[in-house]
Design a protein around this motif. Structure first.
Motif, PDB file in Angstrom:
ATOM      1  N   SER A 124     -78.486   9.100 -20.503  1.00 30.10           N
ATOM      2  CA  SER A 124     -77.026   9.195 -20.410  1.00 30.10           C
ATOM      3  C   SER A 124     -76.490  10.616 -20.258  1.00 30.10           C
ATOM      4  O   SER A 124     -75.301  10.793 -20.002  1.00 30.10           O
ATOM      5  CB  SER A 124     -76.392   8.554 -21.644  1.00 30.10           C
ATOM      6  N   CYS A 125     -77.346  11.641 -20.371  1.00 26.23           N
ATOM      7  CA  CYS A 125     -76.825  13.013 -20.439  1.00 26.23           C
ATOM      8  C   CYS A 125     -76.182  13.494 -19.143  1.00 26.23           C
ATOM      9  O   CYS A 125     -75.378  14.433 -19.168  1.00 26.23           O
ATOM     10  CB  CYS A 125     -77.921  13.980 -20.891  1.00 26.23           C
ATOM     11  N   LEU A 126     -76.520  12.905 -18.002  1.00 26.71           N
ATOM     12  CA  LEU A 126     -75.938  13.341 -16.730  1.00 26.71           C
ATOM     13  C   LEU A 126     -74.735  12.498 -16.304  1.00 26.71           C
ATOM     14  O   LEU A 126     -74.140  12.753 -15.256  1.00 26.71           O
ATOM     15  CB  LEU A 126     -76.997  13.298 -15.626  1.00 26.71           C
ATOM     16  N   GLN A 144     -84.483  21.003 -22.434  1.00 27.25           N
ATOM     17  CA  GLN A 144     -84.138  21.841 -21.271  1.00 27.25           C
ATOM     18  C   GLN A 144     -84.083  21.032 -19.973  1.00 27.25           C
ATOM     19  O   GLN A 144     -83.781  21.591 -18.905  1.00 27.25           O
ATOM     20  CB  GLN A 144     -85.167  22.958 -21.131  1.00 27.25           C
ATOM     21  N   LEU A 145     -84.353  19.733 -20.061  1.00 23.04           N
ATOM     22  CA  LEU A 145     -84.266  18.898 -18.865  1.00 23.04           C
ATOM     23  C   LEU A 145     -82.862  18.932 -18.275  1.00 23.04           C
ATOM     24  O   LEU A 145     -81.869  19.073 -18.988  1.00 23.04           O
ATOM     25  CB  LEU A 145     -84.632  17.453 -19.214  1.00 23.04           C
ATOM     26  N   PHE A 146     -82.810  18.777 -16.950  1.00 24.59           N
ATOM     27  CA  PHE A 146     -81.537  18.681 -16.235  1.00 24.59           C
ATOM     28  C   PHE A 146     -80.660  19.914 -16.448  1.00 24.59           C
ATOM     29  O   PHE A 146     -79.468  19.821 -16.725  1.00 24.59           O
ATOM     30  CB  PHE A 146     -80.776  17.410 -16.644  1.00 24.59           C
ATOM     31  N   GLN A 147     -81.277  21.079 -16.350  1.00 22.13           N
ATOM     32  CA  GLN A 147     -80.578  22.356 -16.482  1.00 22.13           C
ATOM     33  C   GLN A 147     -79.791  22.473 -17.794  1.00 22.13           C
ATOM     34  O   GLN A 147     -78.687  23.018 -17.843  1.00 22.13           O
ATOM     35  CB  GLN A 147     -79.620  22.589 -15.289  1.00 22.13           C
ATOM     36  N   GLY A 148     -80.366  21.939 -18.847  1.00 20.79           N
ATOM     37  CA  GLY A 148     -79.755  22.069 -20.163  1.00 20.79           C
ATOM     38  C   GLY A 148     -78.743  20.992 -20.501  1.00 20.79           C
ATOM     39  O   GLY A 148     -78.114  21.037 -21.576  1.00 20.79           O
ATOM     40  N   ALA A 149     -78.570  20.008 -19.614  1.00 20.27           N
ATOM     41  CA  ALA A 149     -77.602  18.940 -19.895  1.00 20.27           C
ATOM     42  C   ALA A 149     -77.999  18.140 -21.127  1.00 20.27           C
ATOM     43  O   ALA A 149     -77.152  17.744 -21.936  1.00 20.27           O
ATOM     44  CB  ALA A 149     -77.466  18.010 -18.692  1.00 20.27           C
ATOM     45  N   LEU A 150     -79.304  17.906 -21.293  1.00 19.72           N
ATOM     46  CA  LEU A 150     -79.766  17.168 -22.464  1.00 19.72           C
ATOM     47  C   LEU A 150     -79.570  17.990 -23.727  1.00 19.72           C
ATOM     48  O   LEU A 150     -79.218  17.445 -24.784  1.00 19.72           O
ATOM     49  CB  LEU A 150     -81.233  16.783 -22.297  1.00 19.72           C
ATOM     50  N   LEU A 151     -79.760  19.310 -23.634  1.00 15.07           N
ATOM     51  CA  LEU A 151     -79.514  20.189 -24.769  1.00 15.07           C
ATOM     52  C   LEU A 151     -78.057  20.092 -25.208  1.00 15.07           C
ATOM     53  O   LEU A 151     -77.759  19.949 -26.408  1.00 15.07           O
ATOM     54  CB  LEU A 151     -79.853  21.633 -24.389  1.00 15.07           C
ATOM     55  N   GLU A 152     -77.157  20.147 -24.261  1.00 10.78           N
ATOM     56  CA  GLU A 152     -75.728  20.082 -24.573  1.00 10.78           C
ATOM     57  C   GLU A 152     -75.356  18.763 -25.236  1.00 10.78           C
ATOM     58  O   GLU A 152     -74.625  18.738 -26.231  1.00 10.78           O
ATOM     59  CB  GLU A 152     -74.922  20.277 -23.286  1.00 10.78           C
TER      60      GLU A 152
END
Length: 263
Positions: A48-50, A129-137
């Motif tokens: 769901s992060c993206l 760090q997957l998806f340019q940090g989207a999962l981190l956020e």
């Protein structure tokens, strides 16, 4: 398919057996269950992060997260929230309150260990760090949101969550095949995730993962271990007990077990 009354009588024996497990075996099964639920949470966030649309993200998370409980039920595990149903066996005089509390304490600790291990592994393995940090956020924001509830809000969200989780377990018991069980448990779990309710064992992953990730990002975002334990985990755990033990086990005891002859 088993009828609700058949499920109730089945739960009497399941609760008795769960409460009588040796402590070491109980703890190891609880560690596995904590990992299963945490991995369901990892998958839900990853998928769901993206998604920019909040409703679509909730639906995606709701579809993925039930995999955690499916692993507990099919592969075998001891999950604190589901084990709130052991109260049925206590009320039905198949086990004692002392054995139930022993189970709850050991399983709760094992679930914590398993979920924390996954949270650390996701952080240490660089998965956020997957998806340019989207999962981190998303991992950080999820933890911030969960720690932002008042005590009363977290408690009530915990009540509704474990009402649905225990209903999911109950519906799983109604099935006689693996497919029956997974289909039975899927929709109540989907509802709790989509509705934003609070699950103590899932939060043993979500919030520590957010704390680890915030440290990695160099920003605390107000996330602390004390805030996790006392502002979220404590009220959510109380709410989970009330929702699962009283509203499901207690009510079904009154409906299907009380006054019936026990063999």
């Amino acid at each position: 398919m088993n009828s609700p009354k058949e499920v109730a009588n089945h739960c009497l024996e399941i609760g008795k057996n769960k409460a009588s497990l040796p402590a070491g075996r109980m703890f190891l099964l609880a560690v596995l269950a904590g990992m299963f639920i945490a991995l369901g949470a990892v998958g839900a966030n990853t998928v769901s992060c993206l998604m920019e649309n909040g409703s679509a993200a909730k639906i995606a998370a709701g579809v993925i997260f039930p995999a955690g409980l499916a692993m507990v039920v099919i592969a075998g595990g001891e999950l604190f929230t589901g084990n709130c149903l052991i109260l049925l066996s206590v009320l039905g005089k198949r086990t004692s309150a002392e054995k139930m509390l022993r189970n709850w304490i050991i399983v709760y600790l094992g679930n914590f260990v398993g979920a924390i291990f996954v949270a650390w592994g996701v952080y240490a393995g660089g998965q956020t760090q997957l998806f340019q940090g989207a999962l981190l956020e998303l991992t950080i924001q999820t933890a911030v949101t969960k720690c932002g509830h008042t005590f009363g809000e977290a408690l009530l969200l915990g009540v509704f969550c474990n009402f649905l989780v225990c209903i999911a377990v109950w519906m799983g018991f109604a099935g006689k095949t693996a497919v029956d069980k997974i289909v039975g448990l899927f929709f109540p779990i989907f509802l709790f995730v989509a509705s934003g309710y609070e699950h103590s064992v899932a939060n043993m992953y979500y919030i520590p993962a957010g704390i680890f990730s915030a440290g990695e990002a160099g920003q605390s975002m107000g996330l602390t271990w004390s805030g996790f334990l006392f502002s979220n985990l404590l009220p959510v755990t109380i709410g989970n007990i009330l929702g699962g033990a009283l509203l499901v086990a207690g009510i079904y005891y009154l409906v299907y077990i009380k006054g019936e002859s026990q063999t």
